[in-house]
Scaffold this active site. Structure first.
Site, mmCIF file in Angstrom:
data_model
loop_
_atom_site.group_PDB
_atom_site.id
_atom_site.type_symbol
_atom_site.label_atom_id
_atom_site.label_comp_id
_atom_site.label_asym_id
_atom_site.label_seq_id
_atom_site.Cartn_x
_atom_site.Cartn_y
_atom_site.Cartn_z
ATOM 1 N N HIS A 124 0.809 -1.222 0.000
ATOM 2 C CA HIS A 124 0.000 0.000 0.000
ATOM 3 C C HIS A 124 0.843 1.274 0.000
ATOM 4 O O HIS A 124 0.348 2.341 0.340
ATOM 5 C CB HIS A 124 -0.962 -0.011 1.198
ATOM 6 N N GLU A 220 -8.001 -11.123 17.836
ATOM 7 C CA GLU A 220 -9.403 -11.316 17.437
ATOM 8 C C GLU A 220 -9.476 -12.351 16.317
ATOM 9 O O GLU A 220 -8.502 -12.528 15.590
ATOM 10 C CB GLU A 220 -9.983 -10.010 16.863
#
Ligand code: OAD
Length: 250
Positions: A124, A220
């Protein structure tokens, strides 16, 4: 699938014997350095009431490049004093440990380089660089200055942050290399990413499809967790140093 807070015996053995290892990191690897994640509700989620997906978009560059610069100047300011954490440092050591090690990141903060990683594939872009909108020349930015009115030294075109925005393509060479390495590695670690943004999130899927043992490191669960061979639930800065004393069988 193995879910734990510590690596399995199988993973320790694979890690000791592996030659070709690939890692994909996301914002979570820098969380312990104090860089806010995108989807964690911190300072990288919203800018002046706009979701980050809007301010970080190709349309915004067309509509209001000054505002895009203001957002990235703000983020450069957040990042500028941040230091690599134990997770970045552990990964920097992996470059010397494996015969063929590839570090791919979605992050633009440059902290893998600061930790000593070499040859990081930045999918990115990098927040500390600008690119000319006309001739695509790239320039390093001064960490302490604002750059919104800078002009290209080669063609006088306007500069923009050298980062990939929503609605834009990834740098083709970087992505192709990351794909090749994902296909050929034996062990693939996906670390600190919500795995929601494609095509980056497709790399672990490719690795798995081509036979790699897929390991996730994240406090998570993510959409990728269910296809992983092993899910290490915890912070990257705590989990990655656990591999440090693993026997070295190269
Ligand atoms: P997200 O903010 O979407 O996700 C961060 C992930 O890191 C979450 O899954 C967290 O659970 C996890 N996490 C938090 N703390 C962690 C820790 N200490 N150790 C390990 N994991 C931790 O960030 P990304 O997945 O990187 O793209 O976002 C992907 C892309 O979306 C970004 O590169 C950016 C954004 O839009 C562009 O700007 C083009």
């Amino acid at each position: 699938m193995y879910i734990s807070t510590t690596p399995s015996e199988k993973l320790k053995e694979l890690y000791s014997n592996a030659r070709r290892v690939c890692v994909l990191t996301g914002a979570g690897i820098s969380a312990e350095s104090g860089v806010p994640t995108f989807r964690g509700g911190g300072g990288a989620s919203v800018w002046k009431g706009m979701p980050f997906t809007e301010i970080s978009s190709a349309q915004m560059v067309e509509r209001d490049l000054d505002e895009v610069w203001a957002w990235f100047d703000y983020r450069r300011d957040v990042i500028k004093d941040k230091k690599p954490n134990e997770g970045h440092i552990a990964l920097a050591e992996w470059h010397n440990r494996f015969e063929d090690f590839t570090l791919v990141t979605q992050n633009i903060d440059g902290l893998h380089w600061v930790a000593g990683s070499s040859d990081v594939i930045e999918l990115h872009g990098n927040i500390n660089r600008a690119r000319c909108v006309m001739c695509e020349a790239r320039f390093d930015l001064d960490r302490d200055k604002k750059h919104e009115s800078d002009i290209c030294q080669k063609c006088n075109g306007r500069l923009r942050p050298d980062v990939v925005l929503f609605g834009e393509y990834l740098p083709i060479n970087a992505f192709e290399r990351a794909m090749r390495k994902s296909r050929s590695c034996e062990l693939f670690f996906v670390i600190g990413t919500s795995a929601l943004v494609y095509p980056a999130a497709g790399l672990p899927e490719i690795a798995k499809e081509y036979g790699a043992y897929l390991v996730e490191v994240n406090p998570e669960t993510t959409p990728l967790s269910s296809i992983c061979d092993e899910v290490l639930q915890g912070r990257a800065g705590e989990i990655l140093p656990m591999f440090k004393h693993q026997a070295y069988c190269k």
